[in-house]
Scaffold this motif. Structure first.
Motif, PDB file in Angstrom:
ATOM      1  N   MET A 249      13.958  22.160 -42.676  1.00 11.46           N
ATOM      2  CA  MET A 249      13.210  23.192 -41.530  1.00 11.46           C
ATOM      3  C   MET A 249      13.283  22.544 -39.566  1.00 11.46           C
ATOM      4  O   MET A 249      12.905  21.805 -39.447  1.00 11.46           O
ATOM      5  CB  MET A 249      11.981  23.347 -41.342  1.00 11.46           C
ATOM      6  CG  MET A 249      10.914  24.526 -40.893  1.00 11.46           C
ATOM      7  SD  MET A 249       9.879  25.516 -41.642  1.00 11.46           S
ATOM      8  CE  MET A 249       8.673  24.272 -40.355  1.00 11.46           C
TER       9      MET A 249
ATOM     10  N   SER B  81      12.125  22.980 -35.758  1.00 11.23           N
ATOM     11  CA  SER B  81      11.031  22.485 -35.531  1.00 11.23           C
ATOM     12  C   SER B  81      11.164  23.625 -34.154  1.00 11.23           C
ATOM     13  O   SER B  81      12.302  23.776 -33.602  1.00 11.23           O
ATOM     14  CB  SER B  81      10.970  21.110 -34.648  1.00 11.23           C
ATOM     15  OG  SER B  81      11.826  20.967 -33.470  1.00 11.23           O
TER      16      SER B  81
ATOM     17  N   CYS C  90       7.145   9.408 -48.256  1.00  8.34           N
ATOM     18  CA  CYS C  90       7.488  10.460 -46.958  1.00  8.34           C
ATOM     19  C   CYS C  90       6.825  11.892 -46.955  1.00  8.34           C
ATOM     20  O   CYS C  90       5.642  12.610 -46.138  1.00  8.34           O
ATOM     21  CB  CYS C  90       8.256   9.983 -46.473  1.00  8.34           C
ATOM     22  SG  CYS C  90       8.565   8.156 -45.494  1.00  8.34           S
ATOM     23  N   GLY C  91       7.498  12.686 -48.399  1.00  2.00           N
ATOM     24  CA  GLY C  91       6.862  13.917 -48.689  1.00  2.00           C
ATOM     25  C   GLY C  91       7.160  15.613 -47.626  1.00  2.00           C
ATOM     26  O   GLY C  91       7.820  15.130 -47.386  1.00  2.00           O
ATOM     27  N   ARG C  92       6.141  15.796 -47.018  1.00  2.00           N
ATOM     28  CA  ARG C  92       6.353  16.596 -45.585  1.00  2.00           C
ATOM     29  C   ARG C  92       5.548  16.037 -44.438  1.00  2.00           C
ATOM     30  O   ARG C  92       5.694  16.689 -43.708  1.00  2.00           O
ATOM     31  CB  ARG C  92       4.954  18.106 -46.456  1.00  2.00           C
ATOM     32  CG  ARG C  92       5.413  18.742 -47.595  1.00  2.00           C
ATOM     33  CD  ARG C  92       4.584  19.386 -47.876  1.00  2.00           C
ATOM     34  NE  ARG C  92       5.000  20.171 -49.070  1.00  2.00           N
ATOM     35  CZ  ARG C  92       4.630  21.640 -49.362  1.00  2.00           C
ATOM     36  NH1 ARG C  92       3.359  22.048 -48.968  1.00  2.00           N
ATOM     37  NH2 ARG C  92       4.750  21.474 -50.809  1.00  2.00           N
ATOM     38  N   ALA C  93       6.594  15.087 -44.241  1.00  2.00           N
ATOM     39  CA  ALA C  93       5.999  13.910 -43.505  1.00  2.00           C
ATOM     40  C   ALA C  93       7.881  14.589 -42.163  1.00  2.00           C
ATOM     41  O   ALA C  93       8.290  15.832 -42.004  1.00  2.00           O
ATOM     42  CB  ALA C  93       6.882  12.684 -43.290  1.00  2.00           C
ATOM     43  N   PRO C  94       7.421  15.435 -40.984  1.00  2.00           N
ATOM     44  CA  PRO C  94       7.622  16.169 -39.493  1.00  2.00           C
ATOM     45  C   PRO C  94       9.212  15.732 -40.028  1.00  2.00           C
ATOM     46  O   PRO C  94       9.690  14.359 -40.259  1.00  2.00           O
ATOM     47  CB  PRO C  94       7.121  15.288 -38.309  1.00  2.00           C
ATOM     48  CG  PRO C  94       5.974  15.512 -38.574  1.00  2.00           C
ATOM     49  CD  PRO C  94       5.739  14.667 -39.962  1.00  2.00           C
ATOM     50  N   ARG C  95      10.330  16.247 -39.956  1.00  2.00           N
ATOM     51  CA  ARG C  95      11.974  16.138 -40.398  1.00  2.00           C
ATOM     52  C   ARG C  95      12.036  14.531 -39.134  1.00  2.00           C
ATOM     53  O   ARG C  95      12.943  13.889 -39.034  1.00  2.00           O
ATOM     54  CB  ARG C  95      12.471  17.323 -39.202  1.00  2.00           C
ATOM     55  CG  ARG C  95      13.786  16.835 -39.551  1.00  2.00           C
ATOM     56  CD  ARG C  95      14.741  18.754 -38.661  1.00  2.00           C
ATOM     57  NE  ARG C  95      14.648  18.754 -37.494  1.00  2.00           N
ATOM     58  CZ  ARG C  95      14.886  17.676 -36.284  1.00  2.00           C
ATOM     59  NH1 ARG C  95      15.453  17.038 -35.892  1.00  2.00           N
ATOM     60  NH2 ARG C  95      14.116  17.980 -34.719  1.00  2.00           N
TER      61      ARG C  95
ATOM     62  N   ASP D 265      10.053  12.339 -38.773  1.00  2.00           N
ATOM     63  CA  ASP D 265       9.497  10.688 -38.734  1.00  2.00           C
ATOM     64  C   ASP D 265      10.454   9.468 -39.084  1.00  2.00           C
ATOM     65  O   ASP D 265      11.690   9.462 -39.462  1.00  2.00           O
ATOM     66  CB  ASP D 265       8.956  11.246 -40.357  1.00  2.00           C
ATOM     67  CG  ASP D 265       7.985   9.763 -41.150  1.00  2.00           C
ATOM     68  OD1 ASP D 265       7.290   9.668 -40.347  1.00  2.00           O
ATOM     69  OD2 ASP D 265       7.925   9.134 -42.404  1.00  2.00           O
TER      70      ASP D 265
ATOM     71  N   ARG E 278      10.977   7.982 -42.444  1.00  2.00           N
ATOM     72  CA  ARG E 278      11.714   8.326 -43.784  1.00  2.00           C
ATOM     73  C   ARG E 278      13.507   8.486 -43.439  1.00  2.00           C
ATOM     74  O   ARG E 278      13.848   7.778 -43.728  1.00  2.00           O
ATOM     75  CB  ARG E 278      11.699  10.145 -43.935  1.00  2.00           C
ATOM     76  CG  ARG E 278      12.764  10.692 -44.914  1.00  2.00           C
ATOM     77  CD  ARG E 278      12.289  11.937 -45.222  1.00  2.00           C
ATOM     78  NE  ARG E 278      11.723  12.667 -44.174  1.00  2.00           N
ATOM     79  CZ  ARG E 278      10.846  13.548 -44.296  1.00  2.00           C
ATOM     80  NH1 ARG E 278      10.541  14.590 -45.175  1.00  2.00           N
ATOM     81  NH2 ARG E 278      10.891  14.520 -42.803  1.00  2.00           N
TER      82      ARG E 278
END
Length: 722
Positions: free
Chosen positions: A1, A3, A332-337, A339, A342
């Motif tokens: 997604m 930002s 890392c899952g749904r960490a910010p893009r 991050d 990751r």
């Protein structure tokens, strides 16, 4: 997604928030790094003067100290007839060191050892910024102890410098992602460009991962990203192609033939022999669908890096690295893009996957030591991903099984690899199994509660068990306690005991000397050169496709040895300029008959070249032994069209060449040159030249008549040219 920041015009992007000050480093961090660097220095430099170096590159370095033109082009000989089959950046570095300090093993290898230590330091710093000090220490330790990395870091092949430049490029790319600045990105591009000028397209293998991480994880808007990437692409192109462009601007008549090419140009070398030929075979690389790899590393396929040849060199921690990478990405899952955790996992995971697939599936020449380029990715994933798994192990019951399972798989694979080495350190595999079992038990018992020290002790025990096997293989190289190719022979160095059946070494897989090497080519004067091959040469063949005589450790006239088994000492036929011997007699650093060299020097009569021979490996040994330029007519693979009859006549007419050798296993005749041009040249030399009796240059001619009859040295003068 995407930002909200990405949707703004570049001019509206908010200034970066100041980075928080770094947390104080734990007291053990710096001492641990220093200890690892000292350990690595011992592994890379202990008994270095007794190690075998690659005479192919040693000769080019020596030639570069005698001629700046040879230094720039990477010429095999100071007369600049032909170059080596690689770009010259690594040779330039070693050549400058030898120009300053004199020509010798230590002078040549000092910058390579420094480069190896620099790689560890850079990887440690990069991993530390993202994953912390503990992860950085583990990554540095794993990299330092990787067996094939230890073997190649003690050799003058260009791979050590290649890995330094690629790791530097990856670390700078991560910095560019973190701080959104252009300069680190440009620096990354320049590093990869210089890596290209070290080993051409192999320097680009990790670039897709670097590009993907920057495009996805950078906080900059798309317009700014594109501008930065265009500027980085320009820097990459300039730093990659400056040498090839400069070579192409020099008239063909004023430059050496570019070794490994089919038309004498650097561009052909880039796309052919050092490009697609490595992947698909052909272009002097062998393979081409017939099993692949030229026989040095086993059959091409996804499991190649786990086979008997490569398994003990690089694969010890690949399973753990893969589990740690996948587990870390899931965590890392749904960490910010943006991050960074990751981003680092994707970069080092991509680095590892790209190198793995390239080396596993390559149908062309595939030497075991190429896999040293995998080591930084594996090390970073073991350190960074391992720390993430440990945190999840302690903090989430759903993850309590992952780290123990990864460690168990690591121990099982270590036991398998160690049991392949029949009769070698038989106590080690049970020890690894027991220590890892105790470590895993300790992790499970002390997972919860306040028994932090006992948990830490269990973690340390697990690390020790995981690296024990690689460490034993690594130590076998400087200590000489292994049985594979790392014990000598700089053309195809490996570490550890004999476990496989790759060409170029003993049953163990791949070393070019020491024990069991396939036969070396016959040298003028009845000697034999050390077994083992460099890039492109098919096992058991000479440069012209001829089957070599057996034996890698032949006695040379006068009681000298062309290559000794481990523990032996050999002497070359002469001392190179500077008076500091260069690993003579072991690993192909010498081996030419001193009597022959003396004869040729006495009758050189002002010629630029001492002798013309068929293959680069024979020419290299003569160059190192005599310190004089020697012509390699057909290059390393035997397919180079460097010599033609017209060119030979011109050299003879000008008085620049008087002696040429024909015939002999690995020295000429037959199919060398790959065309009827060689037959034409051979016929003309035999018709117009004067054969030199072996008794004129060899006091041992009677005892070597059966060997020497396969090759003949001819004298040619201007009067012989019609």
């Amino acid at each position: 997604m995407t930002s909200a920041t990405d949707s703004r015009p570049d001019s509206a992007v908010a200034p970066d928030p100041p980075e928080p000050p770094p947390a104080p480093a734990p007291r053990w961090s710096l001492p641990a790094l220093i200890a690892i660097l000292l350990l690595a220095a011992v592994l890379y430099a202990w008994n270095l003067s007794g190690s075998g170096l690659n005479s192919f590159y040693s000769a080019a370095v020596l030639s570069g100290t005698q001629s700046w033109k040879a230094w720039f082009f990477g010429s095999l000989d100071a007369g600049n007839f032909i170059t080596v089959d690689k770009p010259p950046f690594a040779l330039m570095v070693m050549g400058l060191s030898c120009r300053v300090f004199g020509y010798g093993t230590w002078q040549m290898m000092a910058p390579m050892v420094a480069a190896a230590l620099g790689t560890i330091w850079i990887l440690h710093a990069s991993v530390k910024r993202v994953f912390g000090h503990a992860a950085a220490a583990v990554a540095a330790l794993v990299l330092a102890l990787t067996p094939i990395t230890v073997a190649i870091n003690r050799d003058n092949n260009p791979d050590t410098l290649l890995v330094l430049l690629m790791v530097g490029g990856a670390a700078l790319a991560l910095r560019a992602v973190r701080n959104d600045r252009l300069l680190p990105l440009i620096g990354s591009a320049v590093c990869f460009g210089l890596a290209f000028n070290t080993k051409m397209l192999q320097g680009y293998i990790a670039l897709p991962a670097v590009f993907a991480v920057y495009v996805y994880a950078s906080r900059l808007g798309w317009r700014k990203k594109v501008v930065n990437l265009v500027l980085a692409a320009v820097a990459l192109a300039v730093s990659s192609f400056w040498w090839a462009a400069a070579v192409s601007l020099v008239p063909t008549s004023s430059r050496p033939y570019i070794g490994g090419s089919t038309d004498g140009t650097a561009w052909n070398l880039i796309m052919g022999y050092n490009g697609l030929g490595r992947i698909f075979g052909g272009e002097g690389n062998g393979g081409g669908g017939g099993g692949g790899g030229g026989g040095f590393s086993g059959t091409a396929g996804l499991g190649r890096l786990f086979n008997d040849i490569l398994g003990g060199q690089i694969s010890w921690l690949i399973p753990f690295a893969a589990i740690a990478c996948v587990g870390g990405l899931v965590l890392c899952g749904r960490a910010p893009r943006t991050d960074m955790t990751r981003a680092a996992l994707v970069l080092w995971g991509g680095w590892t996957a790209l190198h793995y697939l390239t080396f596993a599936m390559a149908e062309g020449t595939m030497h075991p030591y190429y896999t040293t380029a995998l080591a930084p990715g594996i090390a970073a994933l073991c350190g960074g991903g391992g720390v993430l798994l440990l945190r999840a192990f302690r903090g989430d019951r759903r993850w309590a099984w992952v780290l123990p399972a990864a460690l168990a798989v690591t121990a099982i694979w270590s036991v398998v690899l160690l049991r392949r080495a029949s009769g070698w350190n038989t106590w080690l595999w049970p020890t690894v199994a027991v220590v890892m079992a105790l470590a895993i038990t300790g992790l499970l018992v002390f997972r919860s509660g306040n028994r932090v020290r006992l948990l830490a002790a269990s973690v340390v025990a697990a690390i020790v068990a995981a690296v024990a096997g690689p460490a034993a293989y690594a130590w076998s190289v400087p200590s000489g306690s292994g049985g594979g190719g790392g014990m000598g022979g700089g053309t195809n160095p490996t570490a550890g005991p004999s476990t496989g059946s790759g060409f170029g070494g003993g049953p163990g897989g791949g070393g070019g000397g020491g024990r069991g090497g396939l036969g070396g080519g016959e040298l003028p004067g009845g000697g034999t050169q050390q077994g083992g091959q460099a890039d492109g040469q098919q096992p058991g063949q000479d440069g012209g496709g001829q089957m070599m005589p057996g034996g890698g450790n032949g006695e040379l006239p006068g009681g000298q040895s062309g290559g000794q088994a481990p523990g032996g000492t050999g002497e070359t036929g002469g001392t190179p300029p500077g008076g500091t011997g260069v690993a003579t007699g072991r690993g192909g650093m010498g081996g030419a008959s001193s009597e022959l060299v003396s004869y040729l020097e006495k009758h050189q009569d002002g010629a630029k070249w001492l002798l013309a021979v068929s293959s680069s490996q024979s020419a290299a040994q003569l160059i190192v032994s005599s310190g004089e330029p020697v012509i390699s007519m057909w290059g390393w693979s035997g397919s180079d069209k460097a010599m033609t009859l017209a060119k030979l006549k011109e050299l003879v007419k000008k008085g620049e060449l008087h002696y040429i050798q024909l015939g002999g296993g690995g020295m000429g005749g037959g199919g060398a040159g790959g065309s009827s041009a060689n037959s034409e040249l051979t016929e003309w030399v035999q018709k117009n030249g004067t054969a030199v009796k072996e008794s004129e240059y060899s006091s041992a001619s009677s005892s070597t008549s059966s060997q020497s009859s396969t090759s003949t040295i001819y004298r040619l003068d201007a009067s012989d040219v019609s």
